[in-house]
Design a protein around this motif. Structure first.
Motif, PDB file in Angstrom:
ATOM      1  N   ALA A   1      31.096 -10.768   1.832  1.00  9.44           N
ATOM      2  CA  ALA A   1      32.242 -11.448   2.438  1.00  9.44           C
ATOM      3  C   ALA A   1      31.788 -12.695   3.194  1.00  9.44           C
ATOM      4  O   ALA A   1      32.580 -13.636   3.374  1.00  9.44           O
ATOM      5  CB  ALA A   1      32.981 -10.506   3.385  1.00  9.44           C
ATOM      6  N   TRP A   2      30.540 -12.728   3.652  1.00  7.42           N
ATOM      7  CA  TRP A   2      30.011 -13.937   4.297  1.00  7.42           C
ATOM      8  C   TRP A   2      30.115 -15.116   3.333  1.00  7.42           C
ATOM      9  O   TRP A   2      30.512 -16.226   3.730  1.00  7.42           O
ATOM     10  CB  TRP A   2      28.563 -13.701   4.710  1.00  7.42           C
ATOM     11  CG  TRP A   2      27.987 -14.744   5.629  1.00  7.42           C
ATOM     12  CD1 TRP A   2      27.927 -14.694   6.992  1.00  7.42           C
ATOM     13  CD2 TRP A   2      27.369 -15.979   5.248  1.00  7.42           C
ATOM     14  NE1 TRP A   2      27.318 -15.835   7.472  1.00  7.42           N
ATOM     15  CE2 TRP A   2      26.962 -16.645   6.433  1.00  7.42           C
ATOM     16  CE3 TRP A   2      27.123 -16.604   4.024  1.00  7.42           C
ATOM     17  CZ2 TRP A   2      26.322 -17.884   6.423  1.00  7.42           C
ATOM     18  CZ3 TRP A   2      26.494 -17.849   4.011  1.00  7.42           C
ATOM     19  CH2 TRP A   2      26.105 -18.471   5.198  1.00  7.42           C
ATOM     20  N   LEU A   3      29.754 -14.893   2.074  1.00  8.72           N
ATOM     21  CA  LEU A   3      29.840 -15.936   1.058  1.00  8.72           C
ATOM     22  C   LEU A   3      31.290 -16.216   0.672  1.00  8.72           C
ATOM     23  O   LEU A   3      31.712 -17.372   0.586  1.00  8.72           O
ATOM     24  CB  LEU A   3      29.047 -15.523  -0.181  1.00  8.72           C
ATOM     25  CG  LEU A   3      27.531 -15.376  -0.012  1.00  8.72           C
ATOM     26  CD1 LEU A   3      26.934 -14.666  -1.221  1.00  8.72           C
ATOM     27  CD2 LEU A   3      26.879 -16.739   0.182  1.00  8.72           C
ATOM     28  N   ALA A   4      32.059 -15.151   0.434  1.00  4.81           N
ATOM     29  CA  ALA A   4      33.446 -15.328  -0.018  1.00  4.81           C
ATOM     30  C   ALA A   4      34.269 -16.096   1.013  1.00  4.81           C
ATOM     31  O   ALA A   4      35.099 -16.946   0.649  1.00  4.81           O
ATOM     32  CB  ALA A   4      34.070 -13.965  -0.296  1.00  4.81           C
TER      33      ALA A   4
ATOM     34  N   ARG B   1      35.244  -8.668  -0.200  1.00  5.18           N
ATOM     35  CA  ARG B   1      35.938  -8.852   1.078  1.00  5.18           C
ATOM     36  C   ARG B   1      35.210  -8.119   2.207  1.00  5.18           C
ATOM     37  O   ARG B   1      34.380  -7.248   1.963  1.00  5.18           O
ATOM     38  CB  ARG B   1      37.377  -8.322   0.970  1.00  5.18           C
ATOM     39  CG  ARG B   1      38.327  -9.313   0.338  1.00  5.18           C
ATOM     40  CD  ARG B   1      39.667  -8.696   0.064  1.00  5.18           C
ATOM     41  NE  ARG B   1      39.558  -7.668  -0.959  1.00  5.18           N
ATOM     42  CZ  ARG B   1      40.258  -6.556  -0.955  1.00  5.18           C
ATOM     43  NH1 ARG B   1      41.103  -6.306   0.035  1.00  5.18           N
ATOM     44  NH2 ARG B   1      40.119  -5.684  -1.930  1.00  5.18           N
ATOM     45  N   GLY B   2      35.570  -8.477   3.449  1.00  2.43           N
ATOM     46  CA  GLY B   2      34.950  -7.862   4.615  1.00  2.43           C
ATOM     47  C   GLY B   2      35.972  -7.206   5.524  1.00  2.43           C
ATOM     48  O   GLY B   2      37.180  -7.250   5.292  1.00  2.43           O
ATOM     49  N   HIS B   3      35.471  -6.610   6.596  1.00  2.00           N
ATOM     50  CA  HIS B   3      36.286  -5.816   7.510  1.00  2.00           C
ATOM     51  C   HIS B   3      35.643  -5.916   8.896  1.00  2.00           C
ATOM     52  O   HIS B   3      34.542  -6.468   9.039  1.00  2.00           O
ATOM     53  CB  HIS B   3      36.294  -4.365   7.010  1.00  2.00           C
ATOM     54  CG  HIS B   3      37.235  -3.447   7.726  1.00  2.00           C
ATOM     55  ND1 HIS B   3      38.551  -3.746   7.955  1.00  2.00           N
ATOM     56  CD2 HIS B   3      37.030  -2.197   8.249  1.00  2.00           C
ATOM     57  CE1 HIS B   3      39.128  -2.735   8.583  1.00  2.00           C
ATOM     58  NE2 HIS B   3      38.229  -1.787   8.778  1.00  2.00           N
ATOM     59  N   GLN B   4      36.317  -5.404   9.906  1.00  2.00           N
ATOM     60  CA  GLN B   4      35.753  -5.342  11.252  1.00  2.00           C
ATOM     61  C   GLN B   4      36.090  -4.002  11.885  1.00  2.00           C
ATOM     62  O   GLN B   4      37.197  -3.494  11.721  1.00  2.00           O
ATOM     63  CB  GLN B   4      36.310  -6.468  12.128  1.00  2.00           C
ATOM     64  CG  GLN B   4      35.731  -7.824  11.825  1.00  2.00           C
ATOM     65  CD  GLN B   4      35.248  -8.557  13.059  1.00  2.00           C
ATOM     66  OE1 GLN B   4      35.502  -8.145  14.181  1.00  2.00           O
ATOM     67  NE2 GLN B   4      34.529  -9.649  12.844  1.00  2.00           N
ATOM     68  N   MET B   5      35.128  -3.435  12.617  1.00  2.00           N
ATOM     69  CA  MET B   5      35.351  -2.218  13.388  1.00  2.00           C
ATOM     70  C   MET B   5      34.621  -2.353  14.715  1.00  2.00           C
ATOM     71  O   MET B   5      33.422  -2.695  14.732  1.00  2.00           O
ATOM     72  CB  MET B   5      34.841  -0.982  12.631  1.00  2.00           C
ATOM     73  CG  MET B   5      35.547  -0.712  11.318  1.00  2.00           C
ATOM     74  SD  MET B   5      34.969   0.824  10.543  1.00  2.00           S
ATOM     75  CE  MET B   5      35.842   2.052  11.532  1.00  2.00           C
ATOM     76  N   GLY B   6      35.316  -2.119  15.798  1.00  2.00           N
ATOM     77  CA  GLY B   6      34.696  -2.214  17.110  1.00  2.00           C
ATOM     78  C   GLY B   6      34.064  -3.567  17.374  1.00  2.00           C
ATOM     79  O   GLY B   6      33.041  -3.655  18.071  1.00  2.00           O
ATOM     80  N   GLY B   7      34.666  -4.631  16.818  1.00  2.00           N
ATOM     81  CA  GLY B   7      34.123  -5.972  16.995  1.00  2.00           C
ATOM     82  C   GLY B   7      32.932  -6.282  16.116  1.00  2.00           C
ATOM     83  O   GLY B   7      32.344  -7.366  16.231  1.00  2.00           O
ATOM     84  N   MET B   8      32.559  -5.364  15.212  1.00  2.00           N
ATOM     85  CA  MET B   8      31.411  -5.567  14.329  1.00  2.00           C
ATOM     86  C   MET B   8      31.882  -5.773  12.895  1.00  2.00           C
ATOM     87  O   MET B   8      32.747  -5.053  12.401  1.00  2.00           O
ATOM     88  CB  MET B   8      30.472  -4.359  14.393  1.00  2.00           C
ATOM     89  CG  MET B   8      29.792  -4.194  15.737  1.00  2.00           C
ATOM     90  SD  MET B   8      28.870  -2.642  15.895  1.00  2.00           S
ATOM     91  CE  MET B   8      30.216  -1.481  16.156  1.00  2.00           C
ATOM     92  N   ALA B   9      31.306  -6.774  12.233  1.00  2.00           N
ATOM     93  CA  ALA B   9      31.646  -7.050  10.844  1.00  2.00           C
ATOM     94  C   ALA B   9      30.994  -6.020   9.938  1.00  2.00           C
ATOM     95  O   ALA B   9      29.889  -5.528  10.205  1.00  2.00           O
ATOM     96  CB  ALA B   9      31.185  -8.449  10.458  1.00  2.00           C
ATOM     97  N   CYS B  10      31.677  -5.692   8.837  1.00  2.00           N
ATOM     98  CA  CYS B  10      31.151  -4.746   7.856  1.00  2.00           C
ATOM     99  C   CYS B  10      31.792  -5.072   6.509  1.00  2.00           C
ATOM    100  O   CYS B  10      32.833  -5.729   6.442  1.00  2.00           O
ATOM    101  CB  CYS B  10      31.433  -3.300   8.271  1.00  2.00           C
ATOM    102  SG  CYS B  10      33.159  -2.954   8.670  1.00  2.00           S
ATOM    103  N   PRO B  11      31.210  -4.629   5.410  1.00  2.00           N
ATOM    104  CA  PRO B  11      31.746  -4.961   4.089  1.00  2.00           C
ATOM    105  C   PRO B  11      32.819  -3.983   3.627  1.00  2.00           C
ATOM    106  O   PRO B  11      32.852  -2.827   4.043  1.00  2.00           O
ATOM    107  CB  PRO B  11      30.517  -4.879   3.188  1.00  2.00           C
ATOM    108  CG  PRO B  11      29.616  -3.893   3.858  1.00  2.00           C
ATOM    109  CD  PRO B  11      29.891  -3.978   5.332  1.00  2.00           C
ATOM    110  N   LEU B  12      33.687  -4.456   2.748  1.00  2.00           N
ATOM    111  CA  LEU B  12      34.617  -3.591   2.021  1.00  2.00           C
ATOM    112  C   LEU B  12      34.208  -3.456   0.562  1.00  2.00           C
ATOM    113  O   LEU B  12      34.892  -2.781  -0.211  1.00  2.00           O
ATOM    114  CB  LEU B  12      36.041  -4.150   2.094  1.00  2.00           C
ATOM    115  CG  LEU B  12      36.779  -3.971   3.425  1.00  2.00           C
ATOM    116  CD1 LEU B  12      38.158  -4.605   3.349  1.00  2.00           C
ATOM    117  CD2 LEU B  12      36.881  -2.500   3.807  1.00  2.00           C
TER     118      LEU B  12
END
Length: 538
Positions: free
Chosen positions: A286-289, A96-107
Motif C-alpha cells: 500500500a506504500w507504493l499504491a 491496499r492498506g489499513h490502520q489499527m491503533g495508529g499503526m499502518a498494516c497491509p490488507l
C-alpha cells in the motif's frame, strides 16, 4: 477503510474470554462482497436507467496496480482525460492498506522483491519514488525501505529456526542425508532451467516450457523423486504464497518460475544461500499504491460497480452503479481499459470476444484471508531465532504472519500489528470452492478463532495480548497458474488485442498475480492506446 461491514455490533467476546482477557473487538473490513456480486446476480431491467452522463477520453475499470499503472502511463503520454472506476472505497486492489491503533498494516500484498533487469516498469517506478538509483552501473536501494534483519524464521517442535527452508540439523538423523541431497539436486534443476524472467511476457517460450506447463508441479516432483517431506512442504508453501494454491494445482512451469525468475533455489549452507532482498513497509505494498494513486486522486471514482460495457464503432459506453449515491451513471469514452480479472471482464462486455470467454473458462481464482491482529504489548518468544519480519509455523495450513512494526525504527518494544495470511486455493477445485464458501458464509469470529488457534503453538500468550482483529476476505484474490493456462493462446490473443477500443490490462494475462505483472500489463495497454491516438491524430 471508510466502510466497514461488521457481522456483529460493538465489542464482542470470542468463545468466552478468560478472566484476565479483555473482550476482543473486530470485524470484516473492505466493501461487503455483495457489492461485487451485484454484477454476477443482476437481472434484466434490475438497474435504473442512467441518471448521470459523463464523457472521457479513456475510462479504466479497476484501480488496482494494473489500472493505476495504465492511467499514469496514459497521462505521461499526453492523454490527460483519463478516469478510473473502482469497486472498493480506496484504490490499490490487492495492495491496499489499513490502520489499527495508529499503526499502518497491509490488507494484501506486503512486499516487493528487488526487480530483475527485465522488470523495467517497476524499476522506473522505484527510481521515480527515490527508492533506487544507479551508481557506477550498479543498482543501489534506499536501505530504509529494505526489509530489516532478521527477515524470516520457521517454527517447528517448539523452536524457531532462521529462514523458511527447514535446516538439515532440525531433521531426524535418519532423514538428513537424503533431504540434503534432494535440496542440492533441486538447486541444480532450477539453475539449469532457462528462459524464465519477470514479467513473464519477456521470458522465452519453448517446447520445454510448454511441457512444464502441461503438468502439475506435484507430478514433476514425483517423476524426479523429490519426496523429502521437508522439501515438499516448503515447495507447497511457496506455491500457496505466490499463487494461492498448492503444488497439486499449479503447473510445473509455475513451480519452477517461482525460483528461476528471481533468486534461484539454494540449499542451506550453499555459498549463495542468502535470503532474497525485498522492499517492504508497515502497510506493505500500500506504500507504493498510495503514491501511485496520489496524482490521480481527482480521476479515481470509488464505490463504483461496473455493470455493462458496450463497444460501438466510434465509442464505448460503460454503465456503473454508484453505491454512495444509489444511482446508475453512464460513461462514454473513446477507449476503455478493463483492469479487472478476466472472468469479470467477460461478464461486463456486452459482446465479449471469443478469446475472452475461452481464457476465463480456463482460469480458477484463489480465495484469501488477511487478518490484522492489534497487540497491546510484545509476545513472549520461544527458543531459537529472534523475532523476524516474516514468521511461519511448519505444517500450518496458513502462511504465517508479518510484524508491521518490524520496519519501525522505534528504540523500544511496544504495541504492534501482526498480519496473518491464509491462501485458500487448496489442492483441487472442490477444495477451493468449499473454502471460498466458508470464507464468505462464516462470521468473522469463526475466522478470528482459526487465526488465533493456528498461531497458539508458537505464541501461547497471543490471545491475552490481542485487543482487536480486523479481517479482509478476497473471494477471488488471484489467478492460479494451473496446467495449460500460461501457454494459453487465448491469453496471448487478449494481451495483443490493442487495435480496437477495448483493452485488457490485468495480471490474469500472465496466468498469475504479482506486482510486476500488473504493472507490465497496465503500461502495455496504455502504450497501445497512445499508439492508436497518434495514428488518429496523424
Amino acid at each position: 477503510m471508510r466502510r466497514r461491514s461488521l457481522l456483529a455490533a460493538g465489542v464482542l467476546p470470542l468463545f468466552g474470554c478468560a478472566p484476565d482477557e479483555a473482550p476482543l473487538a473486530g470485524g470484516w473490513v473492505g466493501a461487503a462482497h455483495q457489492r461485487g456480486h451485484r454484477l454476477r446476480d443482476r437481472k434484466s431491467g434490475e438497474w435504473p436507467a442512467p441518471s448521470v452522463q459523463r464523457r472521457a477520453e479513456v475510462v479504466v475499470i479497476g484501480a488496482g496496480i494494473a489500472g493505476l499503472s495504465c492511467a499514469r502511463a496514459l497521462i505521461r503520454d499526453g492523454l490527460d482525460d483519463v478516469h478510473l472506476l473502482e469497486l472498493e472505497e480506496a484504490p490499490g486492489g490487492n495492495s491496499r492498506g489499513h490502520q489499527m491503533g495508529g499503526m499502518a498494516c497491509p490488507l494484501g500484498a506486503h512486499y516487493l522483491p528487488l526487480p530483475g533487469d527485465d522488470a523495467t516498469e517497476v524499476i522506473a517506478l522505484l527510481e521515480e519514488l527515490g527508492l533506487r538509483r544507479t551508481e557506477h552501473g550498479r543498482a543501489v536501494y534506499d536501505e530504509r525501505h529494505l526489509c530489516h534483519s532478521p527477515q524470516e524464521r520457521l517454527f517447528i517442535d517448539g523452536h524457531w529456526h532462521e529462514g523458511l527452508l527447514l535446516p538439515i540439523d532440525a531433521l531426524p538423523p535418519s532423514r538428513r542425508a537424503g533431504t540434503a541431497a534432494q535440496y542440492r539436486r533441486l538447486a541444480q534443476e532450477v539453475a539449469r532451467a532457462g528462459g524464465f524472467s519477470m514479467p513473464t511476457a519477456r521470458s522465452a517460450w519453448t517446447d520445454k516450457h510448454a511441457a512444464l506447463d502441461a503438468q502439475t508441479f506435484t507430478q514433476w516432483l514425483d517423476d524426479r523423486g523429490f519426496d523429502a517431506p521437508a522439501l515438499r512442504w516448503y515447495l507447497d508453501y511457496c506455491c500457496r504464497d505466490d499463487y494461492g494454491a498448492g503444488a497439486a494445482q499449479v503447473s510445473a512451469w509455475a513451480g519452477l518460475h517461482y525460483f528461476a525468475s528471481r533468486h534461484g533455489f539454494h540449499a542451506p549452507g550453499d555459498e549463495a544461500d542468502a535470503q532474497e532482498a525485498v522492499l517492504t513497509w508497515p502497510e506493505g505494498n500500500a506504500w507504493l499504491a498510495t503514491r501511485m494513486a496520489a496524482p490521480l486522486a481527482e480521476r479515481i471514482h470509488c464505490g463504483r460497480v461496473a455493470l455493462r460495457v458496450d463497444e460501438s464503432r466510434h465509442e464505448v459506453q460503460v454503465d456503473a452503479w454508484d453505491a454512495a449515491a444509489q444511482r446508475t451513471e453512464r460513461w462514454t469514452a473513446r477507449h476503455v481499459v478493463l483492469a479487472v480479472p478476466l472472468f469479470i471482464a467477460a461478464r461486463l462486455i456486452a459482446t465479449p470476444p471469443p478469446a475472452l470467454g475461452a481464457a476465463a473458462a480456463q482460469m480458477q481464482h484463489a480465495p484469501w484471508l488477511v487478518a490484522n491482529l492489534h497487540l497491546e504489548e510484545p509476545l513472549a518468544d520461544r527458543p531459537g531465532a529472534a523475532p523476524a519480519w516474516d514468521n511461519v509455523r511448519y505444517g500450518s495450513p496458513a502462511l504465517g504472519y508479518v510484524d508491521a512494526m518490524h520496519q519501525s525504527l522505534r528504540p523500544h518494544p511496544g504495541p504492534t500489528v501482526l498480519t496473518a495470511y491464509w491462501a485458500l486455493g487448496g489442492d483441487d477445485t472442490q477444495h477451493l470452492k468449499a473454502q471460498r464458501r466458508t470464507l464468505l458464509d462464516e462470521p468473522w469470529q469463526a475466522w478470528a478463532a482459526r487465526v488465533l488457534a493456528d498461531l497458539r503453538p508458537a505464541h501461547p500468550d497471543l490471545r491475552a495480548k490481542t485487543r482487536q482483529i480486523d479481517l479482509m476476505r478476497y473471494g477471488h484474490a488471484m489467478s492460479i497458474p494451473r496446467p495449460g493456462v500460461r501457454g494459453s493462446p487465448a491469453l496471448r490473443a487478449l494481451a495483443e488485442s490493442d487495435t480496437g477500443r477495448l483493452h485488457f490490462a490485468h495480471a490474469d494475462l500472465s496466468a498469475y498475480s504479482v506486482f510486476e505483472e500488473a504493472m507490465f500489463h497496465g503500461e502495455r495497454a496504455a502504450a497501445g492506446i497512445a499508439r492508436l491516438s497518434r495514428l488518429v491524430s496523424a
